[in-house]
Design a protein around this motif. Structure first.
Motif, PDB file in Angstrom:
ATOM      1  N   GLU A 174      34.982 -61.587  61.376  1.00  0.00           N
ATOM      2  CA  GLU A 174      34.043 -60.949  62.304  1.00  0.00           C
ATOM      3  C   GLU A 174      34.773 -60.055  63.284  1.00  0.00           C
ATOM      4  O   GLU A 174      35.865 -60.361  63.742  1.00  0.00           O
ATOM      5  CB  GLU A 174      33.271 -62.027  63.075  1.00  0.00           C
ATOM      6  N   SER A 175      34.140 -58.948  63.610  1.00  0.00           N
ATOM      7  CA  SER A 175      34.602 -58.062  64.669  1.00  0.00           C
ATOM      8  C   SER A 175      33.430 -57.779  65.579  1.00  0.00           C
ATOM      9  O   SER A 175      32.269 -57.860  65.175  1.00  0.00           O
ATOM     10  CB  SER A 175      35.105 -56.732  64.094  1.00  0.00           C
ATOM     11  N   PHE A 176      33.756 -57.417  66.813  1.00  0.00           N
ATOM     12  CA  PHE A 176      32.742 -57.033  67.776  1.00  0.00           C
ATOM     13  C   PHE A 176      32.967 -55.574  68.140  1.00  0.00           C
ATOM     14  O   PHE A 176      34.104 -55.107  68.196  1.00  0.00           O
ATOM     15  CB  PHE A 176      32.834 -57.894  69.040  1.00  0.00           C
ATOM     16  N   TYR A 177      31.884 -54.881  68.389  1.00  0.00           N
ATOM     17  CA  TYR A 177      31.949 -53.503  68.863  1.00  0.00           C
ATOM     18  C   TYR A 177      31.101 -53.412  70.123  1.00  0.00           C
ATOM     19  O   TYR A 177      29.936 -53.824  70.120  1.00  0.00           O
ATOM     20  CB  TYR A 177      31.409 -52.526  67.813  1.00  0.00           C
ATOM     21  N   VAL A 178      31.689 -52.904  71.172  1.00  0.00           N
ATOM     22  CA  VAL A 178      30.965 -52.640  72.411  1.00  0.00           C
ATOM     23  C   VAL A 178      30.588 -51.162  72.363  1.00  0.00           C
ATOM     24  O   VAL A 178      31.466 -50.289  72.412  1.00  0.00           O
ATOM     25  CB  VAL A 178      31.826 -52.956  73.653  1.00  0.00           C
ATOM     26  N   ILE A 179      29.302 -50.905  72.226  1.00  0.00           N
ATOM     27  CA  ILE A 179      28.824 -49.532  72.098  1.00  0.00           C
ATOM     28  C   ILE A 179      28.718 -48.909  73.490  1.00  0.00           C
ATOM     29  O   ILE A 179      28.019 -49.432  74.362  1.00  0.00           O
ATOM     30  CB  ILE A 179      27.451 -49.484  71.381  1.00  0.00           C
ATOM     31  N   LEU A 180      29.410 -47.809  73.683  1.00  0.00           N
ATOM     32  CA  LEU A 180      29.381 -47.077  74.945  1.00  0.00           C
ATOM     33  C   LEU A 180      28.424 -45.888  74.855  1.00  0.00           C
ATOM     34  O   LEU A 180      27.747 -45.551  75.814  1.00  0.00           O
ATOM     35  CB  LEU A 180      30.783 -46.571  75.301  1.00  0.00           C
ATOM     36  N   ASN A 181      28.392 -45.268  73.684  1.00  0.00           N
ATOM     37  CA  ASN A 181      27.585 -44.068  73.448  1.00  0.00           C
ATOM     38  C   ASN A 181      26.514 -44.412  72.416  1.00  0.00           C
ATOM     39  O   ASN A 181      26.806 -44.580  71.239  1.00  0.00           O
ATOM     40  CB  ASN A 181      28.478 -42.939  72.940  1.00  0.00           C
ATOM     41  N   ARG A 182      25.274 -44.498  72.873  1.00  0.00           N
ATOM     42  CA  ARG A 182      24.181 -44.918  71.986  1.00  0.00           C
ATOM     43  C   ARG A 182      23.976 -43.964  70.817  1.00  0.00           C
ATOM     44  O   ARG A 182      23.555 -44.383  69.741  1.00  0.00           O
ATOM     45  CB  ARG A 182      22.902 -45.037  72.828  1.00  0.00           C
ATOM     46  N   SER A 183      24.286 -42.695  70.983  1.00  0.00           N
ATOM     47  CA  SER A 183      24.083 -41.754  69.870  1.00  0.00           C
ATOM     48  C   SER A 183      25.141 -41.884  68.781  1.00  0.00           C
ATOM     49  O   SER A 183      25.050 -41.236  67.748  1.00  0.00           O
ATOM     50  CB  SER A 183      24.029 -40.320  70.382  1.00  0.00           C
ATOM     51  N   ALA A 184      26.133 -42.753  68.992  1.00  0.00           N
ATOM     52  CA  ALA A 184      27.168 -42.983  67.973  1.00  0.00           C
ATOM     53  C   ALA A 184      26.712 -43.975  66.915  1.00  0.00           C
ATOM     54  O   ALA A 184      27.444 -44.238  65.958  1.00  0.00           O
ATOM     55  CB  ALA A 184      28.454 -43.485  68.631  1.00  0.00           C
ATOM     56  N   VAL A 185      25.508 -44.530  67.078  1.00  0.00           N
ATOM     57  CA  VAL A 185      24.972 -45.449  66.076  1.00  0.00           C
ATOM     58  C   VAL A 185      23.690 -44.896  65.473  1.00  0.00           C
ATOM     59  O   VAL A 185      23.002 -44.082  66.071  1.00  0.00           O
ATOM     60  CB  VAL A 185      24.707 -46.868  66.647  1.00  0.00           C
ATOM     61  N   VAL A 186      23.419 -45.369  64.270  1.00  0.00           N
ATOM     62  CA  VAL A 186      22.151 -45.097  63.574  1.00  0.00           C
ATOM     63  C   VAL A 186      21.449 -46.459  63.525  1.00  0.00           C
ATOM     64  O   VAL A 186      22.031 -47.438  63.063  1.00  0.00           O
ATOM     65  CB  VAL A 186      22.394 -44.553  62.153  1.00  0.00           C
ATOM     66  N   VAL A 187      20.221 -46.520  64.029  1.00  0.00           N
ATOM     67  CA  VAL A 187      19.522 -47.796  64.173  1.00  0.00           C
ATOM     68  C   VAL A 187      18.406 -47.909  63.150  1.00  0.00           C
ATOM     69  O   VAL A 187      17.662 -46.956  62.909  1.00  0.00           O
ATOM     70  CB  VAL A 187      18.948 -47.936  65.608  1.00  0.00           C
ATOM     71  N   GLN A 188      18.300 -49.090  62.552  1.00  0.00           N
ATOM     72  CA  GLN A 188      17.232 -49.338  61.580  1.00  0.00           C
ATOM     73  C   GLN A 188      15.901 -49.489  62.309  1.00  0.00           C
ATOM     74  O   GLN A 188      15.802 -50.172  63.323  1.00  0.00           O
ATOM     75  CB  GLN A 188      17.531 -50.611  60.778  1.00  0.00           C
ATOM     76  N   GLN A 189      14.884 -48.838  61.777  1.00  0.00           N
ATOM     77  CA  GLN A 189      13.553 -48.938  62.375  1.00  0.00           C
ATOM     78  C   GLN A 189      12.967 -50.313  62.149  1.00  0.00           C
ATOM     79  O   GLN A 189      13.383 -51.039  61.236  1.00  0.00           O
ATOM     80  CB  GLN A 189      12.621 -47.869  61.790  1.00  0.00           C
ATOM     81  N   HIS A 190      12.013 -50.674  62.981  1.00  0.00           N
ATOM     82  CA  HIS A 190      11.323 -51.961  62.823  1.00  0.00           C
ATOM     83  C   HIS A 190      10.483 -51.889  61.555  1.00  0.00           C
ATOM     84  O   HIS A 190       9.787 -50.914  61.323  1.00  0.00           O
ATOM     85  CB  HIS A 190      10.431 -52.238  64.030  1.00  0.00           C
ATOM     86  N   GLU A 191      10.589 -52.927  60.717  1.00  0.00           N
ATOM     87  CA  GLU A 191       9.831 -52.914  59.455  1.00  0.00           C
ATOM     88  C   GLU A 191       8.943 -54.133  59.367  1.00  0.00           C
ATOM     89  O   GLU A 191       9.215 -55.153  59.890  1.00  0.00           O
ATOM     90  CB  GLU A 191      10.794 -52.849  58.288  1.00  0.00           C
TER      91      GLU A 191
END
Length: 191
Positions: A174-191
Motif C-alpha cells: 500500500e501507498s498513500f498519496y496526499v493530493i494537493l492539486n485536485r485537477s491532478a486526479v480523474v474522479v469516477q462518477q457516482h454510479e
C-alpha cells in the motif's frame, strides 16, 4: 495559496469504464478515498460530490501534510468509510464508487503527468529550507506570522509545483498519496 496556484480546479469526472481504461492503458495510478458523514450533519455522499464538483478543494490536515488523503488500497478507503467485519473482503474487491453504509468510497486516478513528491525527500528538503528560514526570521525579528508561513510542508510542496505527495506504505504494497492539486486526479462518477 491553493487558490492562487489553481489547485482548487475541478477534476475530470469519468465513468467506471473510462477510469478503468485510464488506469490500465494510460498510466493513471488508481487511488481510493473513504469518507464518513461530518459531525455537522453533511452526508458522506455530499462530501464525495464536493470533491468531484465543489468550488474548493477540501484540504485536510494530517501527519504527512495538508491535502486530500488517498490510498492505493480500496480496503483502506472502506475502513475510513466505516466498513468493517465480514463485508470488507467482498466490498474491497469491487472497483466502484459509492455509498457503503453511512460512508462513501471515491475512486480516482492520479494523472501520469502529475508532479509527485516523495515524502522522505520532500521532508529532507523542507527541513533544510525551514532551518534556513527560521534563522532568517529570528535574525530579522519577523515574528510568529512569518514563522507560521514557512512551517507548512504542503505549502512548501505547492510552491515547488507538486500536485501530490507520495508516502510509501508498509502494508501489502500500500501507498498513500496526499493530493494537493485536485485537477491532478480523474474522479469516477457516482454510479
Amino acid at each position: 495559496m491553493a487558490d492562487h496556484l489553481g489547485y482548487h480546479a475541478k477534476p475530470a469526472v469519468v465513468s467506471q469504464t473510462q477510469l478503468d481504461d485510464l488506469i490500465e492503458n494510460a498510466g493513471h495510478i488508481e487511488l481510493f478515498r473513504g469518507v464518513q458523514p461530518s459531525s455537522g450533519g453533511i452526508t458522506a455522499g455530499a462530501i464525495a460530490e464536493h470533491l468531484r464538483t465543489g468550488e474548493f478543494h477540501y484540504i485536510g490536515s494530517g501527519i504527512f501534510g495538508h491535502g486530500t488523503y488517498t490510498s492505493t488500497r480500496n480496503q483502506t478507503a472502506l475502513a475510513y468509510a466505516g466498513v468493517n467485519g465480514s463485508n470488507l473482503p467482498t466490498l474491497s474487491a469491487k472497483k466502484t464508487t459509492g455509498q457503503v453504509g453511512q460512508g462513501y468510497v471515491i475512486r480516482m486516478g492520479l494523472r501520469p503527468d502529475a508532479k509527485v513528491a516523495n515524502y522522505e525527500t520532500l521532508q529532507t528538503d523542507f527541513g533544510m529550507f525551514h532551518k534556513k528560514m527560521t534563522q532568517t526570521i529570528m535574525q530579522e525579528n519577523l515574528g510568529n506570522d512569518a514563522y507560521a508561513a514557512f512551517s507548512d510542508l504542503s505549502a512548501y510542496a505547492m510552491t515547488r509545483g507538486y500536485d501530490a505527495i507520495h508516502v510509501e506504505g508498509s502494508m501489502q504494497g500500500e501507498s498513500f498519496y496526499v493530493i494537493l492539486n485536485r485537477s491532478a486526479v480523474v474522479v469516477q462518477q457516482h454510479e
